[in-house]
Write a protein that holds these residues in place. Structure first.
Motif, short mmCIF file in Angstrom:
data_model
loop_
_atom_site.label_atom_id
_atom_site.label_comp_id
_atom_site.label_asym_id
_atom_site.label_seq_id
_atom_site.Cartn_x
_atom_site.Cartn_y
_atom_site.Cartn_z
N THR A 95 -46.83 -26.02 10.56
CA THR A 95 -45.48 -25.66 9.62
C THR A 95 -44.32 -25.11 10.21
O THR A 95 -44.39 -24.27 11.29
N ALA A 96 -43.12 -25.45 9.60
CA ALA A 96 -41.79 -25.01 10.11
C ALA A 96 -40.75 -25.00 9.10
O ALA A 96 -40.90 -25.67 7.93
N LEU A 97 -40.00 -24.02 9.20
CA LEU A 97 -38.92 -23.80 8.31
C LEU A 97 -37.51 -24.03 9.49
O LEU A 97 -37.30 -23.05 10.28
N ILE A 98 -36.67 -24.93 9.05
CA ILE A 98 -35.25 -25.06 9.98
C ILE A 98 -34.21 -25.00 8.98
O ILE A 98 -34.05 -25.85 8.06
N ASN A 117 -32.86 -11.88 11.28
CA ASN A 117 -31.55 -12.10 12.17
C ASN A 117 -32.03 -11.62 13.45
O ASN A 117 -31.35 -12.31 14.55
N ALA A 118 -32.78 -10.60 13.85
CA ALA A 118 -32.94 -10.28 15.11
C ALA A 118 -33.84 -11.39 15.96
O ALA A 118 -33.69 -11.37 17.09
N ARG A 119 -34.55 -12.20 15.23
CA ARG A 119 -35.28 -13.35 16.01
C ARG A 119 -34.12 -14.29 16.55
O ARG A 119 -34.36 -14.60 17.78
N ALA A 120 -33.10 -14.30 15.92
CA ALA A 120 -32.13 -15.35 16.64
C ALA A 120 -31.46 -14.68 17.93
O ALA A 120 -30.94 -15.39 18.73
N VAL A 121 -31.09 -13.27 17.58
CA VAL A 121 -30.74 -12.42 18.78
C VAL A 121 -31.61 -12.95 19.96
O VAL A 121 -31.25 -12.76 21.04
N THR A 125 -38.17 -18.46 18.16
CA THR A 125 -38.46 -19.62 17.10
C THR A 125 -40.09 -19.78 16.86
O THR A 125 -40.25 -20.55 16.05
N GLY A 126 -40.86 -18.69 17.38
CA GLY A 126 -41.95 -18.73 16.89
C GLY A 126 -42.54 -18.20 15.49
O GLY A 126 -41.73 -18.11 14.79
N PRO A 127 -43.80 -17.85 15.37
CA PRO A 127 -44.50 -17.65 14.09
C PRO A 127 -43.57 -16.57 13.50
O PRO A 127 -43.24 -15.42 13.94
N TRP A 128 -43.15 -16.82 11.97
CA TRP A 128 -42.61 -15.94 11.20
C TRP A 128 -42.84 -16.41 9.85
O TRP A 128 -42.89 -17.49 9.31
N ARG A 129 -43.21 -15.27 9.23
CA ARG A 129 -43.66 -15.66 7.41
C ARG A 129 -44.40 -17.04 7.22
O ARG A 129 -44.09 -17.60 6.25
N ASP A 132 -45.12 -21.61 11.99
CA ASP A 132 -45.56 -21.49 13.28
C ASP A 132 -44.06 -21.74 14.28
O ASP A 132 -44.10 -21.57 15.28
N HIS A 133 -43.09 -22.30 13.34
CA HIS A 133 -41.92 -22.79 14.22
C HIS A 133 -40.90 -22.33 13.00
O HIS A 133 -40.58 -22.91 11.85
N SER A 134 -39.67 -21.51 13.53
CA SER A 134 -38.59 -21.23 12.59
C SER A 134 -37.50 -21.03 13.27
O SER A 134 -37.54 -20.06 14.16
N LEU A 135 -36.22 -21.81 12.90
CA LEU A 135 -34.78 -21.32 13.39
C LEU A 135 -33.90 -21.57 12.23
O LEU A 135 -33.90 -22.15 11.44
#
Length: 529
Positions: A95-98, A117-121, A125-129, A132-135
């Motif tokens: 699964t990915a959200l781009i 926002n903190a993930r981008a800082v 790009t790993g697991p979130w909500r 398994d990949h999200s940017l």
């Protein structure tokens, strides 16, 4: 056998932006082809006309009153259910959200308090909500000040800082372009560095990293055509604004605009005349009565350019799906979170205006050819609520009890009767609460009593001034009622017509019979946007 799922969303795109829905300003051959080979839903509606609530509904398959994100600035709880996580757990999907997420506040998160926002800082790009990949990317690389927004913002600041200034900040209303239109600007950024193509590139990279036999769910979320109106300047000759005609839903003169708005609840005309601030949906500086025809033409032209770039980016991603040998077993969805007034009644942007301009969605599903679904146009009402259970059906798993929608129909004749939408103001001095039903060609909106001065949490962020009335208050007797077949632009409000009283009352009863109960505790506003 499970199939792959490609969900493509845009931001603030109208139903008529697509050629398959009658649009003529932008060329959208890629999505038009998906429509011709799949299912085109003529009456799809969002469950909220605001970004964060609408996007949270797509992720959870729940009404706003269930998942709790009832306005922008109310973060989706960290433990909220996720269709992506469910597909990964129950069906083994990658699964990915781009692209744009906006489940949490972003534009005013200067301390990077929210994980989105903190993930981008951190460059994560790993697991979130459940993905398994999200940017992420937003409408520009920043909100006009530090910090940057999303992975795209930090990438552009690092690799091509010379183009940062080409993006005007969102919700400032700063005049620009050729006509002084709000948030219009000539953006010198090359097309390949603009977020639309950048996100398509990242989606292709993700697909290239998957194994040929893996099942996947990819949500590709474009931030356009949401304002600011600043696509790559070199692309503007696609749609010269001087050649753009005013849309048919623009009344054509200030006199006719006022005549139409006088029949609607009070805030419509008050917004147009500048007596009421649409603080939740438009820049504070925007005054519709001073919005010129040429400014609207420029906004429409730049929006059309953004729509064309999105369509071409979709084509590149679909080409890669074909190149990997997945086309026969991949379902493709295309929709948006909400629309834009874009000239309807002489207005622009969004807000508490329950009309098709904001609620009716472009909504196309091209089922995988292996599914054997016959192409069709479907008139029965559907909504964002129905996406998550449809994804479960495609994956071959039962939708969980926490999803409140139903799998989308694959042919006319499903018997579906209604779709519901809600709007709640986070500003205590506005305090509007609207409940809308579409059924049998009618659009009815109940204005529940205003709650002027009732704290929401926003007053703790910006000061007690927002507790004071903005000048419009509703007692619960007001509303809007339109026959959208006879009155497609919703100019003739029939709420108070005696001849429509029986129908109106029946629609209202039906609306409340089918809305789920609201939770006992409303989440607080924790950010401005």
């Amino acid at each position: 056998m499970p199939r792959n799922i490609l969900l493509i969303t845009t931001d603030q795109q109208r139903y008529d932006a697509l050629g398959c829905n009658g649009g003529t300003l932008a060329r959208t051959p890629v999505v038009d082809e998906l429509s011709s080979k799949g299912l085109t839903f003529r009456r799809a509606y969002n469950q909220s006309t605001v970004c964060m609530p609408a996007r949270s509904t797509i992720l959870t398959g729940q009404y706003t009153r269930t998942h709790g994100v009832w306005a922008n600035g109310v973060p989706l709880p960290a433990d909220a259910p996720s269709v992506a996580g469910y597909l990964a757990q129950k069906a083994g999907y990658r699964t990915a959200l781009i692209g744009k997420a906006h489940f949490e506040p972003n534009h005013d998160d200067t301390a990077n308090e929210w994980e989105e926002n903190a993930r981008a800082v951190r460059g994560e790009t790993g697991p979130w909500r459940g993905f398994d990949h999200s940017l992420q990317a937003s409408h520009g690389p920043s909100a006009g000040f530090e910090p940057m927004l999303g992975h795209y913002g930090y990438w552009l600041a690092r690799e091509h800082p010379e183009y940062l200034a080409g993006f005007p900040a969102t919700m400032t209303g700063a005049p620009g372009g050729d006509t002084g239109a709000p948030e219009a600007r000539y953006n010198p950024i090359p097309r390949e560095l603009y977020h639309t193509d950048w996100l398509a590139d990242r989606a292709i990279d993700y697909l290239d990293g998957l194994g040929a036999d893996e099942h996947w769910f990819l949500w590709l979320s474009f931030p356009d055509p949401h304002h600011p109106f600043s696509p790559p300047g070199a692309e503007l000759d696609r749609v010269p604004w001087q050649d753009v005609e005013l849309p048919p839903e623009h009344p054509g003169s200030p006199e006719l605009i006022r005549k139409i708005l006088e029949r609607k609840p009070a805030h419509w005309l008050a917004f147009y005349e500048g007596r009421w601030r649409n603080q939740e949906g438009a820049p504070r500086s925007f005054l519709p009565a001073e919005f010129t025809d040429d400014q609207l033409r420029e906004v429409l032209a730049k929006t059309a350019v953004m729509n064309e770039l999105i369509d071409e980016a979709c084509g590149r991603v679909l080409d890669r799906v074909r190149g990997r040998g997945w086309e026969a077993d991949t379902d493709v969805f295309f929709t948006t979170d909400h629309g834009d007034l874009l000239g309807n009644c002489g207005l622009l942007f969004k807000g508490p205006f329950p009309t098709d301009a904001l609620m009716r969605l472009p909504f196309v599903w091209r089922p995988a050819p292996s599914a054997g679904v016959v192409p069709a146009e479907i008139a029965e009402p559907v909504g964002h609520l129905d996406l998550a259970p449809t994804f479960c059906q495609i994956a071959g798993v039962e939708p969980p009890d926490w999803m409140e929608g139903e799998p989308l129909p694959t042919a006319p004749g499903s018997g579906r009767e209604r779709v519901l939408s809600e709007y709640d103001s986070k500003v205590p001095g506005i305090a509007m609460h609207m409940r809308t039903i579409y059924r049998d060609g009618w659009l009815a909106t109940v204005y529940e009593p205003s709650t002027i001065g009732q704290p929401t949490g926003l007053e703790e962020l910006v000061g007690p001034g927002v507790l004071e009335s903005y000048g419009v208050e509703y007692d619960g007797t007001e509303g809007e009622l339109y026959n959208v077949e006879d009155d497609p632009h919703q100019w003739e409000n029939r709420w108070d017509e005696p001849s429509a009283r029986t129908l109106r009352d029946d629609l209202v009863r039906d609306l409340y019979d089918h809305l789920p109960e609201a939770g006992p505790h409303r989440l607080r506003v924790e950010a401005v946007s």
